[in-house]
Write an enzyme that holds these catalytic residues in place. Structure first.
Site, PDB file in Angstrom:
ATOM      1  N   CYS A  77     -22.547   1.855  -1.284  1.00  0.00           N
ATOM      2  CA  CYS A  77     -22.208   0.453  -1.555  1.00  0.00           C
ATOM      3  C   CYS A  77     -21.482  -0.191  -0.374  1.00  0.00           C
ATOM      4  CB  CYS A  77     -21.328   0.340  -2.790  1.00  0.00           C
ATOM      5  SG  CYS A  77     -22.170   0.657  -4.366  1.00  0.00           S
ATOM      6  N   HIS A  78     -20.561   0.558   0.218  1.00  0.00           N
ATOM      7  CA  HIS A  78     -19.638  -0.044   1.185  1.00  0.00           C
ATOM      8  C   HIS A  78     -19.979   0.246   2.643  1.00  0.00           C
ATOM      9  CE1 HIS A  78     -17.021  -1.277  -2.092  1.00  0.00           C
ATOM     10  NE2 HIS A  78     -17.054  -0.050  -2.578  1.00  0.00           N
ATOM     11  N   CYS A 112     -14.207   2.184  -9.483  1.00  0.00           N
ATOM     12  CA  CYS A 112     -15.512   2.286  -8.821  1.00  0.00           C
ATOM     13  C   CYS A 112     -16.236   3.554  -9.248  1.00  0.00           C
ATOM     14  CB  CYS A 112     -15.335   2.261  -7.310  1.00  0.00           C
ATOM     15  SG  CYS A 112     -15.034   0.618  -6.632  1.00  0.00           S
ATOM     16  N   CYS A 175      17.193   0.348  -7.519  1.00  0.00           N
ATOM     17  CA  CYS A 175      16.570   0.537  -6.202  1.00  0.00           C
ATOM     18  C   CYS A 175      17.315  -0.249  -5.136  1.00  0.00           C
ATOM     19  CB  CYS A 175      15.109   0.081  -6.228  1.00  0.00           C
ATOM     20  SG  CYS A 175      14.093   0.754  -7.555  1.00  0.00           S
ATOM     21  N   CYS A 178      20.442   1.160  -3.040  1.00  0.00           N
ATOM     22  CA  CYS A 178      20.214   1.972  -1.843  1.00  0.00           C
ATOM     23  C   CYS A 178      19.498   1.180  -0.756  1.00  0.00           C
ATOM     24  CB  CYS A 178      19.387   3.216  -2.177  1.00  0.00           C
ATOM     25  SG  CYS A 178      20.310   4.534  -2.994  1.00  0.00           S
ATOM     26  N   HIS A 179      18.364   0.548  -1.127  1.00  0.00           N
ATOM     27  CA  HIS A 179      17.424   0.064  -0.119  1.00  0.00           C
ATOM     28  C   HIS A 179      17.706  -1.345   0.390  1.00  0.00           C
ATOM     29  CE1 HIS A 179      15.223   3.710  -0.655  1.00  0.00           C
ATOM     30  NE2 HIS A 179      15.066   3.480  -1.944  1.00  0.00           N
ATOM     31  N   ARG A 216       6.751   8.913  -5.342  1.00  0.00           N
ATOM     32  CA  ARG A 216       8.078   8.661  -4.768  1.00  0.00           C
ATOM     33  C   ARG A 216       8.939   7.868  -5.746  1.00  0.00           C
ATOM     34  NH1 ARG A 216      11.953   9.965  -3.503  1.00  0.00           N
ATOM     35  NH2 ARG A 216      13.253   9.554  -1.673  1.00  0.00           N
ATOM     36  N   CYS A 220      12.547   9.061  -7.529  1.00  0.00           N
ATOM     37  CA  CYS A 220      13.812   8.326  -7.517  1.00  0.00           C
ATOM     38  C   CYS A 220      14.342   8.116  -8.939  1.00  0.00           C
ATOM     39  CB  CYS A 220      13.621   6.982  -6.829  1.00  0.00           C
ATOM     40  SG  CYS A 220      13.523   7.073  -5.025  1.00  0.00           S
TER      41      CYS A 220
END
Length: 259
Positions: A77-78, A112, A175, A178-179, A216, A220
């Protein structure tokens, strides 16, 4: 040090003076690569040393492999992924008209498979799904992230932002603590980054394998002693969408290498 002890140590970090909670301005956003030491950077920079490239090579083989009762390959297809897939991963999660909500790149691959190849969807975190996702995303390495531009995605971006800012678990951490508030500091010897999802699926030295952003995020959540959402849940998709929109303009690095 066990994960929960490491997260508990973060309380001591967060108790010190920190930036005010809030979203980072675009010109202050940095890939996790900028927080890495020279050895980790060198591993990512050299494709012959980057262990994530083994998954990319597996994904390249799967791209041309016919599968399912339809006996079709992705390439049927691609075509050549170097052209057809360039820039695709930079805009995921993307809105899907059939289901009326955003889907991740992993979910798009499985849609798909089910709809066009008549094949069984691949399990989350399976080597084949990670390999296909890594191969597709690798075609966009260096392309700026554009996820979240579709107006239909705005309610889901907002949901993800709320989840990012929401304290949870027995450690009562979000979240953002910390970030946004404490990046450039260290937790149990590891750098605290801004959590920009520029390299997923990526190879973590801690895991000794490739893993998705959902893995991930779940890690956390477990670390703050919260109930982790199931793979593919609307909450994890919304979180991924918010994080990708938050990283808008940063280039993709798949497969990145992190500690």
């Amino acid at each position: 040090m066990s994960l929960w002890r490491a997260i508990a140590a973060a309380i001591l970090v967060i108790a010190t003076p920190a930036l005010l909670a809030g979203e980072l301005p675009p010109d202050a956003r940095r890939s996790g690569y900028s927080f890495m030491g020279p050895e980790t950077r060198a591993m990512q920079d050299d494709d012959t040393s980057n262990p994530g490239m083994l998954f990319v090579l597996d994904g390249e083989a799967l791209w041309t492999k016919k599968t399912g009762s339809a006996e079709k390959a992705c390439a049927d297809c691609h075509g050549d992924a170097r052209g057809s897939m360039k820039g695709v991963a930079a805009r995921y999660p993307a809105f899907d008209n059939a289901v009326g909500r955003p889907v991740t790149l992993d979910q798009r691959i499985n849609l798909c498979r089910a709809n066009h190849q008549q094949a069984t969807p691949l399990p989350y975190e399976s080597r084949d799904l990670l390999a296909l996702s890594a191969f597709v995303a690798h075609q966009s390495r260096g392309v700026a992230i554009t996820a979240g531009d579709d107006p239909r995605l705005q309610p889901f971006v907002a949901q993800g932002r709320d989840l990012f800012m929401q304290r949870e678990g027995q450690l009562n951490l979000a979240c953002t603590n910390c970030h946004d508030d404490n990046f450039d500091r260290r937790l149990a010897g590891a750098p605290i980054t801004q959590g920009q999802p520029t390299g997923y699926p990526l190879y973590r030295l801690e895991w000794q394998t490739l893993g998705s952003i959902e893995r991930r995020l779940r890690s956390c959540m477990t670390g703050v002693r919260a109930q982790a959402y199931d793979y593919g849940s609307p909450e994890l998709v919304a979180l991924e969408l918010y994080l990708m929109s938050r990283a808008r303009g940063l280039p993709l690095e798949t497969p990145a290498v992190r500690p």
